[in-house]
Design a protein around this motif. Sequence first.
Motif, short mmCIF file in Angstrom:
data_model
loop_
_atom_site.label_atom_id
_atom_site.label_comp_id
_atom_site.label_asym_id
_atom_site.label_seq_id
_atom_site.Cartn_x
_atom_site.Cartn_y
_atom_site.Cartn_z
N ILE A 3 0.84 -1.19 0.00
CA ILE A 3 0.00 0.00 0.00
C ILE A 3 0.88 1.25 0.00
O ILE A 3 0.63 2.21 -0.71
CB ILE A 3 -0.92 0.03 1.25
CG1 ILE A 3 -1.87 -1.17 1.25
CG2 ILE A 3 -1.69 1.34 1.34
CD1 ILE A 3 -3.05 -1.04 0.33
N GLN A 4 1.91 1.21 0.83
CA GLN A 4 2.80 2.36 0.87
C GLN A 4 4.18 1.94 1.37
O GLN A 4 4.33 0.93 2.03
CB GLN A 4 2.23 3.45 1.77
CG GLN A 4 1.99 2.98 3.21
CD GLN A 4 1.36 4.05 4.08
OE1 GLN A 4 1.07 5.14 3.64
NE2 GLN A 4 1.17 3.74 5.34
N GLU A 6 6.85 4.83 2.26
CA GLU A 6 7.16 5.89 3.24
C GLU A 6 5.89 6.57 3.73
O GLU A 6 5.84 7.09 4.84
CB GLU A 6 8.06 6.90 2.54
CG GLU A 6 8.93 7.72 3.45
CD GLU A 6 9.84 8.61 2.63
OE1 GLU A 6 9.81 9.82 2.84
OE2 GLU A 6 10.57 8.08 1.76
N GLY A 7 4.87 6.57 2.91
CA GLY A 7 3.63 7.28 3.23
C GLY A 7 3.01 7.76 1.93
O GLY A 7 3.72 8.19 1.02
N ILE A 8 1.68 7.67 1.85
CA ILE A 8 1.00 7.97 0.59
C ILE A 8 1.25 9.41 0.15
O ILE A 8 1.53 9.67 -1.02
CB ILE A 8 -0.52 7.70 0.73
CG1 ILE A 8 -0.77 6.21 0.94
CG2 ILE A 8 -1.28 8.21 -0.49
CD1 ILE A 8 -2.21 5.84 1.26
N THR B 37 0.59 6.69 9.22
CA THR B 37 1.13 7.86 8.49
C THR B 37 0.02 8.90 8.26
O THR B 37 -1.16 8.63 8.50
CB THR B 37 1.78 7.50 7.13
OG1 THR B 37 0.79 7.01 6.23
CG2 THR B 37 2.88 6.47 7.31
N ASP B 38 0.39 10.07 7.83
CA ASP B 38 -0.52 11.11 7.32
C ASP B 38 -1.94 11.08 7.89
O ASP B 38 -2.90 10.83 7.15
CB ASP B 38 -0.66 10.99 5.79
CG ASP B 38 0.66 10.78 5.09
OD1 ASP B 38 1.65 11.40 5.51
OD2 ASP B 38 0.70 9.99 4.13
N VAL B 63 -4.90 8.90 4.79
CA VAL B 63 -5.32 8.94 3.39
C VAL B 63 -5.87 7.58 2.99
O VAL B 63 -6.86 7.48 2.29
CB VAL B 63 -4.15 9.36 2.48
CG1 VAL B 63 -4.57 9.31 1.02
CG2 VAL B 63 -3.67 10.76 2.83
N LYS B 64 -5.25 6.51 3.50
CA LYS B 64 -5.63 5.18 3.00
C LYS B 64 -6.88 4.59 3.64
O LYS B 64 -7.59 3.85 2.99
CB LYS B 64 -4.45 4.20 3.11
CG LYS B 64 -4.09 3.81 4.52
CD LYS B 64 -2.93 2.81 4.59
CE LYS B 64 -2.41 2.79 6.01
NZ LYS B 64 -1.25 1.97 6.24
#
Lengths: 329, 126
Positions: A3-4, A6-8, B37-38, B63-64
């Motif tokens: 899916i990712q 490092e981060g999307i 993340t994010d 985001v995901k």
Amino acid sequence: MPIQYEGIVTEHRAVRESVGVFDISHMGELVVSGEESEAALNRLLTNDLALLEDGEGQYTLMLNEEGGVIDDLIVYRTAPDRFFLVVNASKIEEDVAWIKKHLPAGVSLEDQSEIFGALAVQGPDAVTLWERLESRKPLPPKNGIVEYEGGLILCRTGYTGEDGFELFSPANPIGDWFDRLVSGGAKPCGLGARDTLRLEKGFPLNGSDLDDKHTPLEAGLGFFVKLEKDPAFIGAEVLVRQKEEGLNERLVAIAMTGKAPPPRHGYEVRDEEGEKLLGELTSGSLSPGLGLGIGMAYLPVAQTKIGTPLCIMVRDRSFPAHVVKKPFV
Amino acid sequence: MNVPDHLRYSDSHEWIDATDSAAASMGISDHAQAELTDVVYLELPEVGRVVKKGDAIAVIESVKAANDIYAPVSGEVVEVNEALAEAPEPVNEDPYGGGWMIKIKLSDSSELESLHDAGSYREQIS
């Protein structure tokens, strides 16, 4: 592909601003060859293969008899009697069965999905990165394809809306290519960024925004449908009728109107008052580029005008949204 | 990964600081924020809501995906970090400080015993 890495958001930005690399080895690669292959494929695909010269490719769709989408794909002409098709991973079997069923004797289909690994190298710096690494293997022009020794194939295509290319090679050295591209400055990117990048450009994802119940006209892909082709492609009669009678539904781009949770696949789309159910999101995400929730949905044509106010239902609460123009960015 | 010694941790990666049992603050661990993340959106509970240990108490969205946050203990919500609803970045940048989410008045302090201490949480995420 994970899916990712490092981060999307970081990966998404790398592709918009410099260059990223995706391992797309899951994609399917089919080769159709034989003297009558162009005519045979033209009966199965909505775009017109007669527009292609050797070394050129086009986006196209394969429909069922009801005009619904089986798959969307890129077809490249590598020789007058040989075509290279790049299809969605989840549809390889269905595509192969459908094509085989409709090919005349003398035209053969080879599923090379197991042989090929693939990378997508995308972003404004993708081309200079490649030129630095492999100056003796120039990239083809936009939408083009070029084959080199050792089974290496380069296509100037992608799914991010940025310049870049896709690299196909026998699966073994794909890891080496990936490492070399990363060492050269490409950021490893995952499925998450692939999804946000394509959604910001309004590119449909088969299985989400495209399905066997909706035609390419409803999906807003009329540009890739050549109804005047003779003989017609499978499903064309339904599309001709839709064109005459008008569409009931269209796939529209939707943006959240203010601060809201990110819209997601499957969320209900309702009218401005939040009462009448109009459809559901086929795709949705926070747009890293806009900092705003975006999505797509099939809505009744009366609700598809730019600016039409809507509501998106998130965990039983309604959040204002509206129809916007594609692409989002 | 940062796992401060003075906190307790749940299996689902919430931390709680029960120094003041009338207003124990909680958030998600450094490990959890790094996995997510994010963080782009946070939905916090109403002040006054009574929760049981393990209840979904908030929703955090990257985001995901959207993920539930669970109450590590039972009690009443006495304060929420409203600033995060506007700008959730501290959840990523400072998960044990500015990223605190909710303060709970504990109804049963003994529930803390069932949570990980820093040592055992470090083992869980290693």
